[in-house]
Design a protein around this motif. Structure first.
Motif, short mmCIF file in Angstrom:
data_model
loop_
_atom_site.label_atom_id
_atom_site.label_comp_id
_atom_site.label_asym_id
_atom_site.label_seq_id
_atom_site.Cartn_x
_atom_site.Cartn_y
_atom_site.Cartn_z
N ILE A 133 0.84 -1.20 0.00
CA ILE A 133 0.00 0.00 0.00
C ILE A 133 0.87 1.25 0.00
O ILE A 133 0.62 2.20 -0.74
CB ILE A 133 -0.95 -0.01 1.21
CG1 ILE A 133 -1.95 -1.15 1.07
CG2 ILE A 133 -1.68 1.33 1.34
CD1 ILE A 133 -2.89 -1.29 2.24
N ARG A 134 1.93 1.22 0.81
CA ARG A 134 2.85 2.36 0.85
C ARG A 134 3.48 2.59 -0.52
O ARG A 134 3.56 3.73 -0.99
CB ARG A 134 3.94 2.10 1.90
CG ARG A 134 4.97 3.23 2.03
CD ARG A 134 6.20 2.72 2.74
NE ARG A 134 6.79 1.61 2.01
CZ ARG A 134 7.46 0.61 2.60
NH1 ARG A 134 7.58 0.57 3.91
NH2 ARG A 134 7.97 -0.36 1.86
N ASP A 135 3.92 1.51 -1.17
CA ASP A 135 4.57 1.64 -2.47
C ASP A 135 3.58 2.13 -3.53
O ASP A 135 3.93 2.93 -4.40
CB ASP A 135 5.16 0.29 -2.90
CG ASP A 135 6.30 -0.15 -2.00
OD1 ASP A 135 6.85 0.70 -1.27
OD2 ASP A 135 6.63 -1.35 -2.01
N THR A 136 2.34 1.63 -3.47
CA THR A 136 1.32 2.07 -4.42
C THR A 136 1.04 3.56 -4.24
O THR A 136 0.95 4.31 -5.22
CB THR A 136 0.03 1.27 -4.24
OG1 THR A 136 0.30 -0.12 -4.48
CG2 THR A 136 -1.05 1.75 -5.20
N LEU A 137 0.90 3.99 -3.00
CA LEU A 137 0.65 5.41 -2.74
C LEU A 137 1.84 6.25 -3.18
O LEU A 137 1.65 7.35 -3.73
CB LEU A 137 0.37 5.63 -1.25
CG LEU A 137 0.14 7.09 -0.82
CD1 LEU A 137 -1.00 7.72 -1.61
CD2 LEU A 137 -0.15 7.16 0.68
N ALA A 138 3.05 5.75 -2.98
CA ALA A 138 4.24 6.48 -3.41
C ALA A 138 4.24 6.69 -4.92
O ALA A 138 4.60 7.77 -5.42
CB ALA A 138 5.51 5.74 -2.98
N GLN A 139 3.80 5.69 -5.66
CA GLN A 139 3.71 5.81 -7.12
C GLN A 139 2.68 6.85 -7.52
O GLN A 139 2.89 7.64 -8.46
CB GLN A 139 3.37 4.46 -7.74
CG GLN A 139 4.46 3.41 -7.57
CD GLN A 139 4.01 2.03 -8.03
OE1 GLN A 139 2.91 1.86 -8.57
NE2 GLN A 139 4.84 1.03 -7.81
N VAL A 140 1.55 6.86 -6.81
CA VAL A 140 0.51 7.85 -7.08
C VAL A 140 1.03 9.26 -6.82
O VAL A 140 0.85 10.18 -7.63
CB VAL A 140 -0.73 7.58 -6.21
CG1 VAL A 140 -1.72 8.75 -6.29
CG2 VAL A 140 -1.42 6.28 -6.64
N LEU A 141 1.71 9.44 -5.69
CA LEU A 141 2.26 10.76 -5.36
C LEU A 141 3.31 11.20 -6.37
O LEU A 141 3.36 12.38 -6.75
CB LEU A 141 2.86 10.74 -3.95
CG LEU A 141 1.87 10.51 -2.79
CD1 LEU A 141 2.62 10.49 -1.46
CD2 LEU A 141 0.78 11.57 -2.78
N LEU A 157 9.06 8.60 1.10
CA LEU A 157 9.07 9.12 2.47
C LEU A 157 7.73 9.76 2.81
O LEU A 157 7.18 9.55 3.91
CB LEU A 157 10.20 10.13 2.63
CG LEU A 157 10.43 10.67 4.04
CD1 LEU A 157 10.80 9.55 4.99
CD2 LEU A 157 11.53 11.73 4.02
N GLN A 158 7.16 10.50 1.88
CA GLN A 158 5.89 11.17 2.13
C GLN A 158 4.74 10.17 2.23
O GLN A 158 3.80 10.36 3.01
CB GLN A 158 5.61 12.20 1.03
CG GLN A 158 6.54 13.40 1.06
CD GLN A 158 6.42 14.15 2.37
OE1 GLN A 158 5.33 14.52 2.80
NE2 GLN A 158 7.56 14.37 3.03
N SER A 159 4.82 9.10 1.46
CA SER A 159 3.82 8.05 1.56
C SER A 159 3.85 7.41 2.94
O SER A 159 2.81 7.18 3.57
CB SER A 159 4.08 6.98 0.49
OG SER A 159 3.23 5.87 0.65
#
Length: 206
Positions: A133-141, A157-159
């Motif tokens: 989930i963290r990696d997916t959100l990082a890609q979105v950001l 880091l922000q994710s």
């Protein structure tokens, strides 16, 4: 007679679902025979999928529970891919609803107790995929950053920071005390985190 190809694999999710329910009802000292009966299968079939026995089954059940978030996350990404505020709020609410659910809190307490008693299991747990989930959100950001809609230096880091903010200090307290957290308070936390991070990232919807 040979078993039809693919038939044994159909038992795996059924065993994991049964293991989840039985562990929650009876704790980790329950016999594998009870889990096999609940899954409507046999001990040999159970061991064919989980040769490590109860320890492996416990770790695999934990991963199975976490995997159940993935379809909801993908649907959310499909529906809100161009709306960052709605996407962040949806992710926050989804994660809070899952991790603060009584069943998940209870299961994680069981897992922690087993890890304290048998720390050698941790190596198996550490090998499981984590942070999806963290990696997916990082890609979105990173994508929104590339489009100039937000400004950040490190999407990973922000994710991590955002996910930590929506869980807050309440999650360790819930694990320790196994006390339900007020869902209204959790939603306020989610809304506050989304608003704070969007402001910090200088979000521009245009």
């Amino acid at each position: 007679m040979n078993k039809p190809q693919g038939r044994p694999m159909k038992a795996r999710p059924r065993i994991l679902e049964a293991a989840r329910d039985v562990f929650l009802e009876h704790g980790v000292d329950v016999s594998l025979h009870i889990i096999a009966e609940r899954a409507k299968t046999t001990r040999p079939t159970l061991y064919s999928h989980f040769p490590g026995g109860k320890d492996q089954l416990l770790v695999e059940t934990f991963s199975f529970l976490n995997d159940q978030l993935q379809p909801s996350l993908q649907q959310l990404l499909n529906d809100k891919q161009h709306d960052l505020p709605a996407l962040l709020l949806g992710i926050a609410r989804m994660i809070q609803a899952y991790f603060f659910s009584p069943a998940n809190i209870h299961f994680q307490r069981l897992l922690i107790q087993v890890l304290v008693q048998r720390p050698e299991i941790f190596s198996s747990l550490a090998q499981r995929p984590t942070g999806r989930i963290r990696d997916t959100l990082a890609q979105v950001l990173a994508q929104f950053n590339a489009e100039g809609k937000i400004q950040l230096d490190d999407s990973n880091l922000q994710s991590t920071a955002f996910l930590g903010a929506i869980m807050g200090y309440a999650f360790p307290a819930a694990l320790i005390g196994e006390v339900p957290v007020d869902p209204v308070w959790l939603d306020k936390l989610a809304l506050s985190a989304v608003e704070t991070f969007l402001r910090a990232w200088k979000y521009n919807s245009l």
